[in-house]
Design a protein around this motif. Structure first.
Motif, PDB file in Angstrom:
ATOM      1  N   THR A  40      35.012  35.655  36.292  1.00 35.73           N
ATOM      2  CA  THR A  40      34.485  35.447  34.946  1.00 35.73           C
ATOM      3  C   THR A  40      34.295  33.956  34.736  1.00 35.73           C
ATOM      4  O   THR A  40      35.163  33.160  35.110  1.00 35.73           O
ATOM      5  CB  THR A  40      35.462  35.973  33.876  1.00 35.73           C
ATOM      6  OG1 THR A  40      35.639  37.368  34.033  1.00 35.73           O
ATOM      7  CG2 THR A  40      34.944  35.691  32.472  1.00 35.73           C
ATOM      8  N   ASN A  98      31.431  33.597  26.877  1.00 31.37           N
ATOM      9  CA  ASN A  98      31.335  34.330  28.141  1.00 31.37           C
ATOM     10  C   ASN A  98      29.916  34.218  28.682  1.00 31.37           C
ATOM     11  O   ASN A  98      28.963  34.612  28.007  1.00 31.37           O
ATOM     12  CB  ASN A  98      31.642  35.817  27.926  1.00 31.37           C
ATOM     13  CG  ASN A  98      33.087  36.077  27.545  1.00 31.37           C
ATOM     14  OD1 ASN A  98      33.997  35.494  28.105  1.00 31.37           O
ATOM     15  ND2 ASN A  98      33.299  36.966  26.584  1.00 31.37           N
ATOM     16  N   PHE A 112      29.905  37.542  34.530  1.00 29.23           N
ATOM     17  CA  PHE A 112      30.873  38.393  35.218  1.00 29.23           C
ATOM     18  C   PHE A 112      30.207  38.827  36.517  1.00 29.23           C
ATOM     19  O   PHE A 112      29.043  39.236  36.505  1.00 29.23           O
ATOM     20  CB  PHE A 112      31.197  39.677  34.438  1.00 29.23           C
ATOM     21  CG  PHE A 112      31.590  39.472  33.004  1.00 29.23           C
ATOM     22  CD1 PHE A 112      32.508  38.491  32.653  1.00 29.23           C
ATOM     23  CD2 PHE A 112      31.064  40.280  32.010  1.00 29.23           C
ATOM     24  CE1 PHE A 112      32.885  38.327  31.328  1.00 29.23           C
ATOM     25  CE2 PHE A 112      31.436  40.127  30.686  1.00 29.23           C
ATOM     26  CZ  PHE A 112      32.352  39.139  30.336  1.00 29.23           C
ATOM     27  N   ARG A 147      35.052  44.542  32.045  1.00 25.17           N
ATOM     28  CA  ARG A 147      34.292  43.479  31.387  1.00 25.17           C
ATOM     29  C   ARG A 147      32.934  44.045  30.980  1.00 25.17           C
ATOM     30  O   ARG A 147      31.982  44.003  31.754  1.00 25.17           O
ATOM     31  CB  ARG A 147      34.124  42.280  32.308  1.00 25.17           C
ATOM     32  CG  ARG A 147      35.444  41.551  32.573  1.00 25.17           C
ATOM     33  CD  ARG A 147      35.276  40.493  33.640  1.00 25.17           C
ATOM     34  NE  ARG A 147      36.519  39.788  33.886  1.00 25.17           N
ATOM     35  CZ  ARG A 147      37.516  40.259  34.621  1.00 25.17           C
ATOM     36  NH1 ARG A 147      37.407  41.443  35.176  1.00 25.17           N
ATOM     37  NH2 ARG A 147      38.620  39.556  34.801  1.00 25.17           N
TER      38      ARG A 147
END
Length: 528
Positions: free
Chosen positions: A423, A431, A434, A445
């Motif tokens: 990540t 974010n 991933f 995720r």
């Protein structure tokens, strides 16, 4: 021999000297201290005053508990307590610390008079003033205040990093204004401390969205239908535990099955709470219900572990089972009557389709298999169509790096082939990436979490730790934090690493998750 504690030392250092501190602190609510992996990682950069501040537990309470167990507080223990109080005063009256501003991206200078005044009441409570005294002043000065104004003030406090426990204190203060008495709030509240602006709004939305809830629930394979079906299975599992408690039988076996609700809770935590909070400003479920979910799961796990080693199950154990069954049953009621109707009222078709796609990565809950949803399957096909193809294309974009050049397809395939879950969170705490390893992930995720602040993806009890780690990376205090833990019966190494550019500037945080069972087996066998 006198036992002395310097509050400026790390939790790790103190527990190494005096292991009995672990039980003392755990009894006060610092439950994470019982985990060796946490003490070896976060504990090395955490002090007792800092932990107390994050938990919303008064430092004076901690000091008294330590002193009653024969410890002498050194290192300016009392002055540290006063300093902490004065820092709280200055922060809540407008002199916000850099850390608070960074966390919430808000400053008290921007607060309106109502918000500042409400913060002052929380300050008084945190300093130990009598609840009724603060409540009386609140009622006197805020007779005409709207619930939305209180909700706004509390939302600002949460954004600045104020603990859920402190917000619950405020809920008790203004309950007299909206419900007449503290007792009536406890009887009427469906959310274990949600402040009443959000609670009222959620109740109204739930009532108004009966038709749309019923419509979505009737669609074969729709995520909402699956959630309701899972709750039916959860109630059935809870009923079986209760029957065996009353009539005899293997309670432990039924309890182990009931633990399957953890998958349902995980899906809520990953797929529902963050979307409501980040996209629609409905943060009550993530701040309160998520915490209760974690408490129920933790208690079920503890009870199952105790049953596995006990020769005879005590009455206290049975009483705890009955209590957690009641809490889990109440949660299904709140979901069915409040959370799911509110979700139906707010989430868009695309939100539900993304949820359907992300839910494919979860195991079935208590045998409930989600049927195929036509619209959801079409959406999944569209997602795959947008993915990176491995076909050769002379015009394909390439990434040129000091160590070589790779096409986007090659880079993606390479990262997905690594035996790691990766990540990446950028410098703004968002974010950004991933990887998608072929093996089942230890930590889910959902793709819907991309573009969202990383803190929204963690339950309230974990968020302070994540904030502390990232802030230390940002400040250059640390570069790596390894955490060893057990996940689904397997040994897992989670490593948080600061990512810096060639000039040493912080540009983000990378988390890797690695299954270490093979290494453990290799070491146990002596490398054979």
């Amino acid at each position: 021999m006198e036992k002395r504690i310097n509050l400026e030392e790390s939790v790790y250092q103190l527990t190494q000297k005096y292991p009995e501190i672990i039980d003392i602190m755990a009894s006060l609510g610092f439950t994470e201290i019982s985990k060796k992996a946490i003490r070896l990682s976060v504990g090395k950069m955490m002090t007792i005053p800092k932990g107390a501040s994050m938990k919303g537990i008064g430092l004076d309470v901690v000091v008294k508990a330590l002193e009653s167990n024969g410890f002498t507080i050194e290192g300016g223990g009392r002055s540290l307590q006063n300093d902490l109080a004065s820092r709280t005063v200055s922060e809540e009256t407008g002199e916000q610390s850099t850390e608070r501003i960074e966390h919430g991206k808000l400053s008290a200078e921007k607060s309106d008079p109502v918000t500042k005044q409400i913060k002052s009441y929380l300050q008084r409570l945190n300093q130990g003033e009598d609840m009724e005294s603060v409540r009386a002043d609140f009622v006197r000065h805020f007779k005409s205040v709207k619930a939305t104004e209180i909700m706004k003030a509390e939302q600002e406090l949460i954004a600045e990093g104020e603990s859920v426990k402190s917000i619950k204190k405020l809920c008790d203060v203004h309950s007299a204004l909206f419900h007449g008495s503290r007792e009536s709030v406890q009887g009427d509240s469906l959310h274990h401390g949600l402040h009443h602006g959000q609670e009222r709004m959620m109740m109204e939305q739930a009532g108004e969205s009966k038709d749309v809830t019923a419509r979505l629930r009737s669609v074969e394979g729709h995520p909402l239908q699956t959630f309701y079906r899972e709750n039916e299975a959860v109630v059935k599992a809870l009923d079986e535990v209760d029957v065996r408690l009353r009539n005899g039988g293997d309670v432990a076996e039924a309890l182990e099955k009931a633990r399957g609700l953890a998958i349902h809770y995980a899906k809520k935590g990953d797929l529902v709470y963050p979307v409501l909070k980040v996209k629609y400003g409905i943060y009550g479920p993530s701040q309160v219900m998520w915490t209760i979910d974690d408490e129920i799961r933790a208690e079920l796990s503890a009870l199952v572990r105790q049953a596995a080693v006990a020769t005879e199950l005590s009455e206290d154990w049975r009483a705890r089972v009955a209590s957690v069954m009641k809490r889990a049953r109440e949660m299904t009621f709140k979901e069915n009557r409040i959370l799911f109707p509110v979700s139906a009222a707010n989430l868009s078709d695309d939100d539900w389709k993304q949820m359907y796609a992300d839910a494919k990565g979860y195991e079935s809950c208590l045998g409930v298999e989600a049927p195929r949803w036509k619209d959801g399957e079409e959406y999944c096909l569209q997602l795959r169509g947008k993915g990176v193809t491995t076909e050769s294309n002379s015009s394909e974009t390439c990434v040129r790096m000091p160590g070589g050049t790779l096409s986007i397809a090659q880079l993606t395939a390479m990262l997905d082939t690594l035996p790691l879950e990766i990540t990446f969170v950028d410098a703004d705490n968002i974010n950004r990436y991933f990887n998608q390893p072929f093996e089942t992930k230890a930590f889910k995720r959902p793709l819907s979490a991309l573009g969202r602040e990383v803190f929204s993806c963690h339950p309230p009890k974990i968020e302070p730790m994540v904030r502390a780690i990232i802030q230390d990376f940002r400040d250059g205090k640390r570069d790596k934090v390894p955490v060893w833990l057990e996940k689904n019966g397997r040994t897992v190494l989670v490593t948080y690493m600061a990512v810096r550019d060639a000039a040493g500037k912080y540009i983000g945080t990378m988390e890797t998750v690695q299954d270490m069972e093979a290494l453990k087996a290799h070491l146990v066998s002596g490398g054979k």
